[in-house]
Structure formats: C-alpha cells, structure tokens
Design a protein around this motif. Structure first.
Motif, PDB file in Angstrom:
ATOM      1  N   ILE A   1       1.056  -1.338  -0.204  1.00  0.00           N
ATOM      2  CA  ILE A   1      -0.423   0.097  -0.125  1.00  0.00           C
ATOM      3  C   ILE A   1       0.970   1.501  -0.232  1.00  0.00           C
ATOM      4  O   ILE A   1       0.596   2.821  -0.742  1.00  0.00           O
ATOM      5  CB  ILE A   1      -0.823   0.013   0.779  1.00  0.00           C
TER       6      ILE A   1
ATOM      7  N   LEU B   1      -7.757  11.741   1.770  1.00  0.00           N
ATOM      8  CA  LEU B   1      -7.104  10.321   1.186  1.00  0.00           C
ATOM      9  C   LEU B   1      -8.588  10.673  -0.040  1.00  0.00           C
ATOM     10  O   LEU B   1      -8.396   9.318  -0.845  1.00  0.00           O
ATOM     11  CB  LEU B   1      -7.008   9.134   1.721  1.00  0.00           C
TER      12      LEU B   1
ATOM     13  N   MET C   1      -7.730   4.429  -5.948  1.00  0.00           N
ATOM     14  CA  MET C   1      -6.478   2.996  -5.598  1.00  0.00           C
ATOM     15  C   MET C   1      -6.936   2.269  -6.641  1.00  0.00           C
ATOM     16  O   MET C   1      -8.132   2.180  -6.745  1.00  0.00           O
ATOM     17  CB  MET C   1      -7.125   3.229  -3.993  1.00  0.00           C
TER      18      MET C   1
ATOM     19  N   ARG D   1     -21.309  -1.071   3.702  1.00  0.00           N
ATOM     20  CA  ARG D   1     -20.486  -1.653   4.489  1.00  0.00           C
ATOM     21  C   ARG D   1     -20.924  -0.961   5.876  1.00  0.00           C
ATOM     22  O   ARG D   1     -20.690  -1.137   7.096  1.00  0.00           O
ATOM     23  CB  ARG D   1     -19.056  -0.573   4.197  1.00  0.00           C
TER      24      ARG D   1
ATOM     25  N   TYR E   1     -23.375  -2.191  10.065  1.00  0.00           N
ATOM     26  CA  TYR E   1     -23.500  -1.205  12.000  1.00  0.00           C
ATOM     27  C   TYR E   1     -25.341  -2.048  12.171  1.00  0.00           C
ATOM     28  O   TYR E   1     -25.370  -1.766  13.240  1.00  0.00           O
ATOM     29  CB  TYR E   1     -23.796  -0.204  11.202  1.00  0.00           C
TER      30      TYR E   1
ATOM     31  N   LEU F   1     -19.564  -1.916  15.722  1.00  0.00           N
ATOM     32  CA  LEU F   1     -18.530  -1.678  14.467  1.00  0.00           C
ATOM     33  C   LEU F   1     -17.628  -3.440  14.880  1.00  0.00           C
ATOM     34  O   LEU F   1     -16.331  -3.026  14.430  1.00  0.00           O
ATOM     35  CB  LEU F   1     -17.560  -0.954  15.949  1.00  0.00           C
TER      36      LEU F   1
ATOM     37  N   ASN G   1     -15.847  -4.759  11.859  1.00  0.00           N
ATOM     38  CA  ASN G   1     -14.570  -4.261  11.277  1.00  0.00           C
ATOM     39  C   ASN G   1     -13.224  -4.594  12.174  1.00  0.00           C
ATOM     40  O   ASN G   1     -11.809  -4.466  11.062  1.00  0.00           O
ATOM     41  CB  ASN G   1     -14.646  -2.795  11.732  1.00  0.00           C
TER      42      ASN G   1
ATOM     43  N   GLY H   1      -9.994  -4.417   3.659  1.00  0.00           N
ATOM     44  CA  GLY H   1      -9.851  -4.291   2.055  1.00  0.00           C
ATOM     45  C   GLY H   1     -10.818  -2.880   2.180  1.00  0.00           C
ATOM     46  O   GLY H   1     -11.313  -2.648   3.183  1.00  0.00           O
TER      47      GLY H   1
ATOM     48  N   PRO I   1     -13.469  -0.083   0.719  1.00  0.00           N
ATOM     49  CA  PRO I   1     -14.736  -0.473   0.091  1.00  0.00           C
ATOM     50  C   PRO I   1     -15.217  -0.155  -0.668  1.00  0.00           C
ATOM     51  O   PRO I   1     -14.532   1.389  -0.943  1.00  0.00           O
ATOM     52  CB  PRO I   1     -15.871  -0.021   1.380  1.00  0.00           C
TER      53      PRO I   1
ATOM     54  N   PRO J   1     -16.877   9.715   5.906  1.00  0.00           N
ATOM     55  CA  PRO J   1     -15.524   9.730   6.985  1.00  0.00           C
ATOM     56  C   PRO J   1     -14.374  10.585   6.218  1.00  0.00           C
ATOM     57  O   PRO J   1     -13.906  10.900   4.764  1.00  0.00           O
ATOM     58  CB  PRO J   1     -16.127   8.084   6.193  1.00  0.00           C
TER      59      PRO J   1
ATOM     60  N   VAL K   1      -2.550   5.713   8.942  1.00  0.00           N
ATOM     61  CA  VAL K   1      -4.232   6.122   8.430  1.00  0.00           C
ATOM     62  C   VAL K   1      -5.149   6.490   9.636  1.00  0.00           C
ATOM     63  O   VAL K   1      -5.341   5.395   9.817  1.00  0.00           O
ATOM     64  CB  VAL K   1      -4.865   5.463   7.045  1.00  0.00           C
TER      65      VAL K   1
ATOM     66  N   ILE L   1      -8.551   7.678  10.061  1.00  0.00           N
ATOM     67  CA  ILE L   1     -10.146   7.830   9.679  1.00  0.00           C
ATOM     68  C   ILE L   1     -11.071   8.570  10.543  1.00  0.00           C
ATOM     69  O   ILE L   1     -11.511   7.492  11.919  1.00  0.00           O
ATOM     70  CB  ILE L   1     -10.486   6.238   9.632  1.00  0.00           C
TER      71      ILE L   1
ATOM     72  N   PRO M   1     -15.053   9.407  11.711  1.00  0.00           N
ATOM     73  CA  PRO M   1     -15.661   8.997  11.547  1.00  0.00           C
ATOM     74  C   PRO M   1     -16.836  10.141  11.395  1.00  0.00           C
ATOM     75  O   PRO M   1     -17.868  10.285  12.413  1.00  0.00           O
ATOM     76  CB  PRO M   1     -16.627   8.196  11.852  1.00  0.00           C
TER      77      PRO M   1
ATOM     78  N   VAL N   1      -4.793   3.109  10.508  1.00  0.00           N
ATOM     79  CA  VAL N   1      -4.694   1.572  10.462  1.00  0.00           C
ATOM     80  C   VAL N   1      -3.742   1.657  10.222  1.00  0.00           C
ATOM     81  O   VAL N   1      -2.870   3.218  10.337  1.00  0.00           O
ATOM     82  CB  VAL N   1      -5.427   1.626   8.603  1.00  0.00           C
TER      83      VAL N   1
ATOM     84  N   MET O   1      -6.221  -2.795  12.775  1.00  0.00           N
ATOM     85  CA  MET O   1      -5.748  -1.523  12.527  1.00  0.00           C
ATOM     86  C   MET O   1      -7.091  -2.080  14.018  1.00  0.00           C
ATOM     87  O   MET O   1      -7.176  -2.184  14.796  1.00  0.00           O
ATOM     88  CB  MET O   1      -8.038  -2.127  11.710  1.00  0.00           C
TER      89      MET O   1
ATOM     90  N   GLN P   1      -9.894   1.109  17.198  1.00  0.00           N
ATOM     91  CA  GLN P   1     -11.096   1.879  16.980  1.00  0.00           C
ATOM     92  C   GLN P   1     -11.120   2.653  18.232  1.00  0.00           C
ATOM     93  O   GLN P   1     -10.500   1.972  19.268  1.00  0.00           O
ATOM     94  CB  GLN P   1     -12.481   1.300  17.039  1.00  0.00           C
TER      95      GLN P   1
HETATM   96  C1  CLR Z   1     -15.324   2.347  10.433  1.00  0.00           C
HETATM   97  C2  CLR Z   1     -16.369   2.283  12.204  1.00  0.00           C
HETATM   98  C3  CLR Z   1     -16.651   4.104  11.083  1.00  0.00           C
HETATM   99  C4  CLR Z   1     -17.237   4.017   9.988  1.00  0.00           C
HETATM  100  C5  CLR Z   1     -16.366   3.847   9.037  1.00  0.00           C
HETATM  101  C6  CLR Z   1     -15.818   4.964   8.200  1.00  0.00           C
HETATM  102  C7  CLR Z   1     -14.141   4.163   7.013  1.00  0.00           C
HETATM  103  C8  CLR Z   1     -13.788   3.427   6.926  1.00  0.00           C
HETATM  104  C9  CLR Z   1     -13.903   2.646   8.327  1.00  0.00           C
HETATM  105  C10 CLR Z   1     -15.406   3.095   9.518  1.00  0.00           C
HETATM  106  C11 CLR Z   1     -13.154   1.141   8.700  1.00  0.00           C
HETATM  107  C12 CLR Z   1     -12.115   1.246   7.989  1.00  0.00           C
HETATM  108  C13 CLR Z   1     -11.728   1.960   6.144  1.00  0.00           C
HETATM  109  C14 CLR Z   1     -12.881   3.034   6.509  1.00  0.00           C
HETATM  110  C15 CLR Z   1     -12.550   3.207   4.532  1.00  0.00           C
HETATM  111  C16 CLR Z   1     -11.169   2.896   4.704  1.00  0.00           C
HETATM  112  C17 CLR Z   1     -10.984   1.958   5.518  1.00  0.00           C
HETATM  113  C18 CLR Z   1     -12.520   0.763   5.637  1.00  0.00           C
HETATM  114  C19 CLR Z   1     -16.398   1.346   8.398  1.00  0.00           C
HETATM  115  C20 CLR Z   1      -9.783   1.135   4.885  1.00  0.00           C
HETATM  116  C21 CLR Z   1      -9.329  -0.326   6.570  1.00  0.00           C
HETATM  117  C22 CLR Z   1      -8.976   1.626   4.828  1.00  0.00           C
HETATM  118  C23 CLR Z   1      -7.257   0.576   3.503  1.00  0.00           C
HETATM  119  C24 CLR Z   1      -6.790   1.262   2.096  1.00  0.00           C
HETATM  120  C25 CLR Z   1      -6.388   2.138   3.788  1.00  0.00           C
HETATM  121  C26 CLR Z   1      -4.405   1.463   4.535  1.00  0.00           C
HETATM  122  C27 CLR Z   1      -5.037   2.966   2.486  1.00  0.00           C
HETATM  123  O1  CLR Z   1     -17.769   4.440  11.972  1.00  0.00           O
END
Ligand code: CLR
Length: 460
Positions: free
Chosen positions: A23, A35, A40, A53, A57, A88, A91, A96, A98, A146, A155, A157, A159, A183, A193, A195
């Motif tokens: 990555i 991002l 990607m 995704r 919930y 959550l 997760n 991956g 979405p 997000p 990374v 994130i 939300p 992440v 990952m 939270q």
């Molecule tokens: C986590 C729970 C939150 C809502 C939410 C928003 C964005 C999601 C994240 C969740 C989980 C992780 C996620 C992210 C968007 C991209 C990221 C899916 C569901 C993935 C793991 C990114 C992987 C690629 C990076 C390493 C660049 O309430």
C-alpha cells in the motif's frame, strides 16, 4: 404455519485474489493529504460499497428492539451501548477498502430485525446518509462523512457525523458519534486496525449519559480492542460500569460492584503477593483509576482469572510492532451481565476479505430482487460485481469507467449551475426537467429543442 427463516449465501462466488501489494507504493506521495480524492487500485478494494459497509452497523439490530422493550431508561441505555459497540465489531481485521459510492447511489436491505435505506448524498466531501427502522419499535438514522488522513505509518479515519436512535413509543432519542479508526503499518509489516477515542451516548429525554473509552492497544498491547466506561444519570452520578472489547463482547455491572471488586482484588493480592511486579509490567487490564488505586500495592488485580481462546488469538500479524494477544487475562467482575457477544466469523472468512456471515450476504442478488431494486442500488454496480467474481481487470476497467462517468456528470451539473445563475443552483436536477415516467432528464435548450441528457437513474 411456522415461518421459515430465509437463508442467505454463506460465501462469495470465488475466494479473494491473494493480496501481496504494498500500500506504501500508492500512499508515499500522499502524506498529510485527505485521501478521499485519491483513486486507489482495485486490488485494495473489498467487493462492497461503503453504503453496504455502513449497513454492517445493523448486524446486531435486535439489541435496539430489546432496548425498546425495557421498562427503565438504564436498561435501555445498556442495550443502546451494546448496539453502538457491536456496530463496530465487523471492522476487526477488515482491511479492504470499500468502493466509494457514486453520487445518488443507494442501498436498501430488509431483514427480520430491521430495514434500512442508505444514499450517497455528497461526493466531495463523501457523505453517506442512512435511515433504518423496525416496525414502530425504533428508528436509527444519521450520516457519516469519513475523513481519511494519511500520516506516514498510519492512516487515521474520522467518521464525522452524528447518529440517532429514537424510540417513538417512549418519546426518547439517543445520539452519539463514532470513534476514530487507525490503520497501522502502512510502510512495513502487516496492516492492522484499532478503534480509539471517546464515545458519549446521550439520552436527550432523561439526561442519562454513557461515557465509553475505546482504548489504544497501549504498552504490551494490554488494552488491545478494550472498551471501558460508565453510565451516569443527569446528576453525573455513576450508576453502571461498562467493559469489554469491541471485537468480542460488552458487559456491565453496577458501579458499586466494580468498586467493590477493585477493593477485593487489591486486598487479596496484598495478602497473597505483596511483592509482585509493577502493574506496568504485568498483563493487567484494569482501568487507569484501578491502576492508580493498585499502584501502591504493586500487584495485578486479575492474576487468577483467565479466559481460554479469544478472537485475538488467531490471525495476529507477526511484525514486531504489532498487537500481541492479551487474551489469557480478562476482566470478569462478579454480578455482571453480558449485553452483547460477537458471532464467530465463518470458517473461510480469511479467503473472503475477512467478511462476517452478514457481510457475505450484502451484495447478494436475492430472488426477484432485480424486479424491485432501485436502479441506483449498489448491488447493480458492475465494478463491485466483477471484483466479487474475481475478475480484477474487469473490475478495474469498470471502476475507471464509472469514475469518468461521474466526473463527466459533475462537470455537466456544474456548468448547468453556472449557466442558470443562482436559482436553485445546488439542486442537482432543478435546472432540468425530469420525466418521472421514463426517468429521463430533459434539457430544454431553448429553440423548442428538447434533449435527453442522462437517465435519472443511470449512474452505473
Ligand atoms: C469504521 C467505523 C466507522 C465508519 C467507518 C468509516 C470509514 C471506514 C472505517 C469505518 C473502517 C476502515 C475503512 C474506512 C474507509 C477506509 C478504511 C474501511 C467502517 C480501509 C481499511 C482503508 C484501507 C486502505 C488504507 C490503508 C489506505 O464508524
């Protein structure tokens, strides 16, 4: 007659393509950037849209029904906490990405415990809105924006957005915001990952609040996945202690039990092991407060309690800076009740993007669905469908095509907006006319010349 439970598919059509891409090769040019604008390669994707995704919930939606059936606000709060944390759980190990939903994309799903409709309401910034409900027991709605930020090794994130649960019969509303997600190991090692952060669930009708802390893995990863907190009343009186892991379970006990337990633990340890290791070296998972209390005694409060096997045991990354299981020790306070317990992942989850059983079913075309699905439904996205079928090249070219199509549509909308001045400029089709029967967007170009621009629903 007995109602037979509908069966959904347990696996995807084909196992995932082995992912040995780095990555870092994609992200090294993106440090400090938001991002959402970076496209990607499809190898980093999982075959679900972010709307699907979000629908994850709902996996433990029965907790909201249980909440709505409780006679008192504290038990209701307990189940709402269970729901908020359980949301959550899917997760865990899911790394991956979405697919970004296209503007106007929708996803709907109806199951025994809920129905939900999600829609992508903004593309830049990406915002997804959803509304779920079950009969007249409860509604759950909100929007998620997000924000992904890349900081070298990790990374982050966020939300952004608030979600709301309402119990219409009780005239009660609860709100909270989801915690941030990190992440790790973007540059080297295996991705993982967590939270982390604080979540405050507020019952706006009674003033009860739940304060939950999602802990960072911490030193020795002793706090990996841990969630801890309490429920308090409108006078900030702590009533219940909440503890667990967002990957596994949530339990609660009266706050006095927790205090009692801490006291007993420290006395016991004082007698048995007056010269134990310092709490920092021992695999102990007490909260900071407990640790402070115990610090003088220098013992671990949970020495004697062990739990065999836990989800943290399996599939843990091997790199040195990666979480190690802490599952041999676990808190178990007498007189606790379990509010929520995770369902085990299906056997071959590892070959299918670490999907839960629920996730496996989300992109399934159920019987007769093609007859009633909205043409904007995520299930009809060709790029996601192709990835699901293992056609990487097809998925990549469809993804590019859709992204170009969307760019084109955006440009068109923008130029229309500029041309039409300020009047309703923000409404995507207001300067055009929509034929509701055919779904065609019509543009009157003056000169009595009517041109079909794009079918209303044709976003794929
Ligand atoms: C986590 C729970 C939150 C809502 C939410 C928003 C964005 C999601 C994240 C969740 C989980 C992780 C996620 C992210 C968007 C991209 C990221 C899916 C569901 C993935 C793991 C990114 C992987 C690629 C990076 C390493 C660049 O309430």
């Amino acid at each position: 007659m007995e109602k037979r439970e509908k069966e959904y598919r347990q696996v995807l059509p084909v196992p995932m393509y082995p992912q040995d891409y780095n990555i870092w090769s994609v992200l090294k040019n993106c440090i400090g950037k938001e991002l959402s604008k970076i496209t990607m390669p499809v190898v980093f994707n999982e075959p679900l849209s972010f709307l699907q995704r979000l629908t994850e919930y709902m996996e433990y939606a029965h907790l909201l029904r249980l909440a709505s059936q409780q006679p008192n606000p504290i038990s209701r709060m307990q189940y709402v906490i269970g729901f908020a944390v359980s949301a959550l759980a899917s997760n865990w190990e899911r790394l991956g990405k979405p697919f970004n939903p296209l503007l106007g994309e929708t996803f709907e799903l109806e199951r025994e415990e809920f129905r939900i409709i999600c829609e992508q309401v903004s593309h830049h910034p990406p915002i997804s809105a959803f509304h779920a409900e079950h009969e007249d027991d409860w509604t759950f709605h909100g929007s998620i924006h997000p924000k992904l930020k890349y900081w070298g090794k990790t990374v982050e994130i966020q939300p952004k957005g608030t979600v709301t649960v309402e119990f219409p019969k009780l005239n009660e509303a609860y709100t909270w915001s989801n915690v941030q997600c990190c992440v790790h190991n973007i540059i080297v090692g295996k991705l993982w990952m967590e939270q982390c952060g604080n979540m405050e669930i507020i019952n706006h009708s009674t003033g009860h609040r739940a304060h939950l802390t999602f802990k960072t893995a911490g030193s020795n990863n002793k706090d990996l996945h841990r969630v801890e907190g309490y429920i308090c009343d409108e006078d900030k009186q702590k009533l219940f202690f909440i503890y667990g892991k967002w990957t596994e379970f949530i339990k609660c006990t009266e706050y006095v039990n927790y205090e009692e337990y801490c006291k007993e633990c420290s006395q016991k340890s004082k007698k048995e092991e007056p010269r134990s290791k310092s709490p920092n070296d021992s695999p102990c998972h007490a909260s900071k407060k407990v640790l402070q209390k115990l610090n003088s005694l220098k013992v671990s409060p949970f020495k004697s309690i062990s739990v065999q096997g836990s989800v943290d045991d399996v599939n843990l990354p091997e790199a040195s800076d990666v979480p190690r299981s802490d599952s041999t020790y676990s808190m178990d306070i007498p007189n606790s009740i379990t509010i929520w317990q995770v369902k085990p992942r299906p056997l071959h989850s590892g070959d299918y993007y670490q999907f839960t059983e629920f996730a496996m079913s989300l992109n399934e075309m159920e019987q007769d669905m093609e007859k009633y699905l909205c043409p904007t439904d995520s299930r009809l996205r060709p790029d996601i469908r192709k990835l699901e079928q293992g056609d990487m090249d097809g998925a990549a070219s469809e993804k590019t095509r859709l992204e170009e199509k969307q760019r084109c549509a955006n440009k068109y909308r923008k130029s229309k907006k500029e041309m039409s001045g300020h009047q309703n400029g923000s409404n995507m089709i207001s300067t055009l006319s929509l034929n509701r029967k055919t779904g065609f967007i019509l543009e009157n170009t003056g000169l009595d010349n009517i041109k079909i621009i794009q079918t209303f629903s044709e976003i794929f």
